[in-house]
Design a protein around this motif. Sequence first.
Motif, PDB file in Angstrom:
ATOM      1  N   GLY A 167      98.921 -53.159  23.718  1.00  0.00           N
ATOM      2  CA  GLY A 167      98.673 -52.624  25.051  1.00  0.00           C
ATOM      3  C   GLY A 167      99.362 -51.317  25.351  1.00  0.00           C
ATOM      4  O   GLY A 167      99.103 -50.696  26.374  1.00  0.00           O
ATOM      5  N   LEU A 168     100.261 -50.892  24.455  1.00  0.00           N
ATOM      6  CA  LEU A 168     100.976 -49.623  24.625  1.00  0.00           C
ATOM      7  C   LEU A 168     100.869 -48.810  23.339  1.00  0.00           C
ATOM      8  O   LEU A 168     100.708 -49.367  22.248  1.00  0.00           O
ATOM      9  CB  LEU A 168     102.453 -49.867  24.954  1.00  0.00           C
ATOM     10  N   ASP A 169     100.989 -47.509  23.461  1.00  0.00           N
ATOM     11  CA  ASP A 169     100.887 -46.627  22.292  1.00  0.00           C
ATOM     12  C   ASP A 169     101.951 -47.000  21.261  1.00  0.00           C
ATOM     13  O   ASP A 169     103.151 -46.995  21.552  1.00  0.00           O
ATOM     14  CB  ASP A 169     101.068 -45.168  22.706  1.00  0.00           C
ATOM     15  N   GLY A 170     101.511 -47.306  20.055  1.00  0.00           N
ATOM     16  CA  GLY A 170     102.419 -47.586  18.953  1.00  0.00           C
ATOM     17  C   GLY A 170     103.030 -48.969  18.933  1.00  0.00           C
ATOM     18  O   GLY A 170     103.722 -49.314  17.971  1.00  0.00           O
ATOM     19  N   LEU A 171     102.784 -49.774  19.953  1.00  0.00           N
ATOM     20  CA  LEU A 171     103.493 -51.043  20.074  1.00  0.00           C
ATOM     21  C   LEU A 171     103.098 -52.045  18.989  1.00  0.00           C
ATOM     22  O   LEU A 171     103.939 -52.475  18.186  1.00  0.00           O
ATOM     23  CB  LEU A 171     103.251 -51.645  21.462  1.00  0.00           C
ATOM     24  N   ALA A 172     101.840 -52.459  18.960  1.00  0.00           N
ATOM     25  CA  ALA A 172     101.410 -53.485  18.014  1.00  0.00           C
ATOM     26  C   ALA A 172     101.564 -53.015  16.573  1.00  0.00           C
ATOM     27  O   ALA A 172     101.979 -53.788  15.700  1.00  0.00           O
ATOM     28  CB  ALA A 172      99.963 -53.890  18.295  1.00  0.00           C
ATOM     29  N   GLY A 173     101.233 -51.750  16.313  1.00  0.00           N
ATOM     30  CA  GLY A 173     101.327 -51.234  14.951  1.00  0.00           C
ATOM     31  C   GLY A 173     102.738 -51.306  14.402  1.00  0.00           C
ATOM     32  O   GLY A 173     102.959 -51.748  13.268  1.00  0.00           O
ATOM     33  N   GLY A 174     103.716 -50.891  15.197  1.00  0.00           N
ATOM     34  CA  GLY A 174     105.102 -50.919  14.742  1.00  0.00           C
ATOM     35  C   GLY A 174     105.620 -52.326  14.538  1.00  0.00           C
ATOM     36  O   GLY A 174     106.308 -52.629  13.559  1.00  0.00           O
TER      37      GLY A 174
ATOM     38  N   ASN B 166     100.931 -59.705  -6.366  1.00  0.00           N
ATOM     39  CA  ASN B 166      99.716 -59.136  -5.778  1.00  0.00           C
ATOM     40  C   ASN B 166      99.711 -59.279  -4.260  1.00  0.00           C
ATOM     41  O   ASN B 166      99.221 -58.402  -3.543  1.00  0.00           O
ATOM     42  CB  ASN B 166      98.473 -59.797  -6.366  1.00  0.00           C
ATOM     43  N   LEU B 167     100.249 -60.387  -3.771  1.00  0.00           N
ATOM     44  CA  LEU B 167     100.351 -60.558  -2.319  1.00  0.00           C
ATOM     45  C   LEU B 167     101.321 -59.530  -1.745  1.00  0.00           C
ATOM     46  O   LEU B 167     101.089 -58.984  -0.657  1.00  0.00           O
ATOM     47  CB  LEU B 167     100.822 -61.979  -1.982  1.00  0.00           C
ATOM     48  N   ALA B 168     102.399 -59.249  -2.469  1.00  0.00           N
ATOM     49  CA  ALA B 168     103.356 -58.230  -2.027  1.00  0.00           C
ATOM     50  C   ALA B 168     102.693 -56.858  -1.979  1.00  0.00           C
ATOM     51  O   ALA B 168     102.910 -56.080  -1.038  1.00  0.00           O
ATOM     52  CB  ALA B 168     104.568 -58.206  -2.956  1.00  0.00           C
ATOM     53  N   VAL B 169     101.872 -56.538  -2.980  1.00  0.00           N
ATOM     54  CA  VAL B 169     101.165 -55.253  -2.982  1.00  0.00           C
ATOM     55  C   VAL B 169     100.180 -55.192  -1.819  1.00  0.00           C
ATOM     56  O   VAL B 169     100.042 -54.151  -1.153  1.00  0.00           O
ATOM     57  CB  VAL B 169     100.427 -55.039  -4.321  1.00  0.00           C
ATOM     58  N   PHE B 170      99.496 -56.306  -1.546  1.00  0.00           N
ATOM     59  CA  PHE B 170      98.562 -56.355  -0.424  1.00  0.00           C
ATOM     60  C   PHE B 170      99.297 -56.080   0.889  1.00  0.00           C
ATOM     61  O   PHE B 170      98.812 -55.316   1.738  1.00  0.00           O
ATOM     62  CB  PHE B 170      97.884 -57.719  -0.383  1.00  0.00           C
ATOM     63  N   CYS B 171     100.470 -56.692   1.061  1.00  0.00           N
ATOM     64  CA  CYS B 171     101.281 -56.420   2.261  1.00  0.00           C
ATOM     65  C   CYS B 171     101.670 -54.948   2.317  1.00  0.00           C
ATOM     66  O   CYS B 171     101.663 -54.335   3.392  1.00  0.00           O
ATOM     67  CB  CYS B 171     102.534 -57.290   2.264  1.00  0.00           C
ATOM     68  N   ALA B 172     102.018 -54.377   1.167  1.00  0.00           N
ATOM     69  CA  ALA B 172     102.397 -52.959   1.114  1.00  0.00           C
ATOM     70  C   ALA B 172     101.234 -52.065   1.530  1.00  0.00           C
ATOM     71  O   ALA B 172     101.433 -51.050   2.215  1.00  0.00           O
ATOM     72  CB  ALA B 172     102.879 -52.593  -0.286  1.00  0.00           C
ATOM     73  N   LEU B 173     100.020 -52.425   1.121  1.00  0.00           N
ATOM     74  CA  LEU B 173      98.840 -51.656   1.526  1.00  0.00           C
ATOM     75  C   LEU B 173      98.685 -51.665   3.039  1.00  0.00           C
ATOM     76  O   LEU B 173      98.403 -50.632   3.659  1.00  0.00           O
ATOM     77  CB  LEU B 173      97.586 -52.225   0.866  1.00  0.00           C
ATOM     78  N   ILE B 174      98.865 -52.832   3.638  1.00  0.00           N
ATOM     79  CA  ILE B 174      98.742 -52.928   5.092  1.00  0.00           C
ATOM     80  C   ILE B 174      99.861 -52.151   5.778  1.00  0.00           C
ATOM     81  O   ILE B 174      99.627 -51.452   6.778  1.00  0.00           O
ATOM     82  CB  ILE B 174      98.742 -54.406   5.528  1.00  0.00           C
ATOM     83  N   ILE B 175     101.074 -52.248   5.256  1.00  0.00           N
ATOM     84  CA  ILE B 175     102.209 -51.520   5.845  1.00  0.00           C
ATOM     85  C   ILE B 175     101.953 -50.017   5.784  1.00  0.00           C
ATOM     86  O   ILE B 175     102.153 -49.290   6.775  1.00  0.00           O
ATOM     87  CB  ILE B 175     103.513 -51.878   5.108  1.00  0.00           C
ATOM     88  N   GLY B 176     101.516 -49.531   4.633  1.00  0.00           N
ATOM     89  CA  GLY B 176     101.233 -48.102   4.498  1.00  0.00           C
ATOM     90  C   GLY B 176     100.125 -47.651   5.429  1.00  0.00           C
ATOM     91  O   GLY B 176     100.210 -46.591   6.059  1.00  0.00           O
ATOM     92  N   ALA B 177      99.067 -48.474   5.541  1.00  0.00           N
ATOM     93  CA  ALA B 177      97.963 -48.136   6.439  1.00  0.00           C
ATOM     94  C   ALA B 177      98.423 -48.114   7.890  1.00  0.00           C
ATOM     95  O   ALA B 177      98.013 -47.245   8.670  1.00  0.00           O
ATOM     96  CB  ALA B 177      96.817 -49.133   6.253  1.00  0.00           C
ATOM     97  N   LEU B 178      99.286 -49.046   8.254  1.00  0.00           N
ATOM     98  CA  LEU B 178      99.812 -49.085   9.622  1.00  0.00           C
ATOM     99  C   LEU B 178     100.688 -47.862   9.902  1.00  0.00           C
ATOM    100  O   LEU B 178     100.656 -47.302  11.009  1.00  0.00           O
ATOM    101  CB  LEU B 178     100.607 -50.363   9.853  1.00  0.00           C
ATOM    102  N   MET B 179     101.469 -47.454   8.925  1.00  0.00           N
ATOM    103  CA  MET B 179     102.280 -46.235   9.098  1.00  0.00           C
ATOM    104  C   MET B 179     101.375 -45.029   9.313  1.00  0.00           C
ATOM    105  O   MET B 179     101.654 -44.169  10.168  1.00  0.00           O
ATOM    106  CB  MET B 179     103.172 -46.025   7.870  1.00  0.00           C
ATOM    107  N   GLY B 180     100.301 -44.961   8.542  1.00  0.00           N
ATOM    108  CA  GLY B 180      99.354 -43.868   8.731  1.00  0.00           C
ATOM    109  C   GLY B 180      98.690 -43.926  10.095  1.00  0.00           C
ATOM    110  O   GLY B 180      98.484 -42.895  10.751  1.00  0.00           O
ATOM    111  N   PHE B 181      98.392 -45.133  10.550  1.00  0.00           N
ATOM    112  CA  PHE B 181      97.790 -45.298  11.875  1.00  0.00           C
ATOM    113  C   PHE B 181      98.750 -44.838  12.971  1.00  0.00           C
ATOM    114  O   PHE B 181      98.335 -44.182  13.939  1.00  0.00           O
ATOM    115  CB  PHE B 181      97.409 -46.761  12.081  1.00  0.00           C
ATOM    116  N   LEU B 182     100.036 -45.153  12.814  1.00  0.00           N
ATOM    117  CA  LEU B 182     101.016 -44.740  13.825  1.00  0.00           C
ATOM    118  C   LEU B 182     101.122 -43.224  13.921  1.00  0.00           C
ATOM    119  O   LEU B 182     101.539 -42.695  14.955  1.00  0.00           O
ATOM    120  CB  LEU B 182     102.396 -45.335  13.506  1.00  0.00           C
TER     121      LEU B 182
END
Length: 328
Positions: free
Chosen positions: A168-175, A202-218
Amino acid sequence: MLLNILLGLLLAFAGVVLLGPTYIGLLQRLGFGKQIRVEGPEGHFSKAGTPTMGGMLLVVVVMFLAMAMRIEDVSTLTPMLALVGVGILGAIDDYVNAQTGLGMRGRYKLVWQTLVALLAAWYVQRHFAIDHIYVPAIGLVPIPPVLFIVFVAFVIVAMSNGVNLTDGLDGLAGGVLIFSYVAYLLIALVAVPEIDKHSQPNLAVFCALIIGALMGFLWFNVHPAQLFMGDAGALSLGATLAVVATISGQILLLALIGAVFVAVTLSVVLQVGSFRLRGRRIFRMAPLQHHFELIGWAEEKITVRFWIVSALAGLLGFSLFLASVNGL
């Protein structure tokens, strides 16, 4: 393994950052602007028209890189199903919101979420033949398969909606999501022979992909936001987080690691319950972040403080996991 984790994170971050401007321009041309609720805080009216459905960019980047890095296996297929399945639902809801300002009916979203959640829970239970659930500080506790499936499906739906309420706020859910996924990335790397848990690279790499994508989104979502996550991101990433927690064998820790999402969800439940039973509100406005807005906290202050709480919750959750498996 660690190199793949770092590579996945950096590639996902770069992919979202590089594609972001083009994607934002496309959404603007298609008229996918956010419609702001009239009952929301007045300060949000200026955000009307900001491109939404940003989460779909994250879903596409993560899935493309996951396929390119060939990380699909028994530990990642179900999270991928949740990410894509619920992401499609969220994208449809974002489209309807952009066109009408209302979004899909809640019952339709709930039915779709429940179907995906039940399918994911059933697959996990059947594939891994799960008849126990790990309770921190106690160990493995027997659980009937049907009860496990129902419980996991409930957690998936609850976390999906919890992240959506937090967005509901800028950057909130992503962070906040970043810190939660970091905790489960670390858990995935730890092997626990005592409870027959192997490391899940592989699950750790999958989490890393999501983390990196979220950082890019922020990069585009920090205040003032150029792009909103929308339901395509919030619903899907919340559901996927719950599935990752299940696959890692630490679903009960999600209540601590995802403490911010739990608190935001509880604020809505308490607000609605109090108003219906007593005719009085507990908070100035629910979800919780809007209460803090209305008592005078700046948007950036709320976001960063929620990030701090999420970081502490993730650290405590991972510490409790280590303490439990090491018998401390």
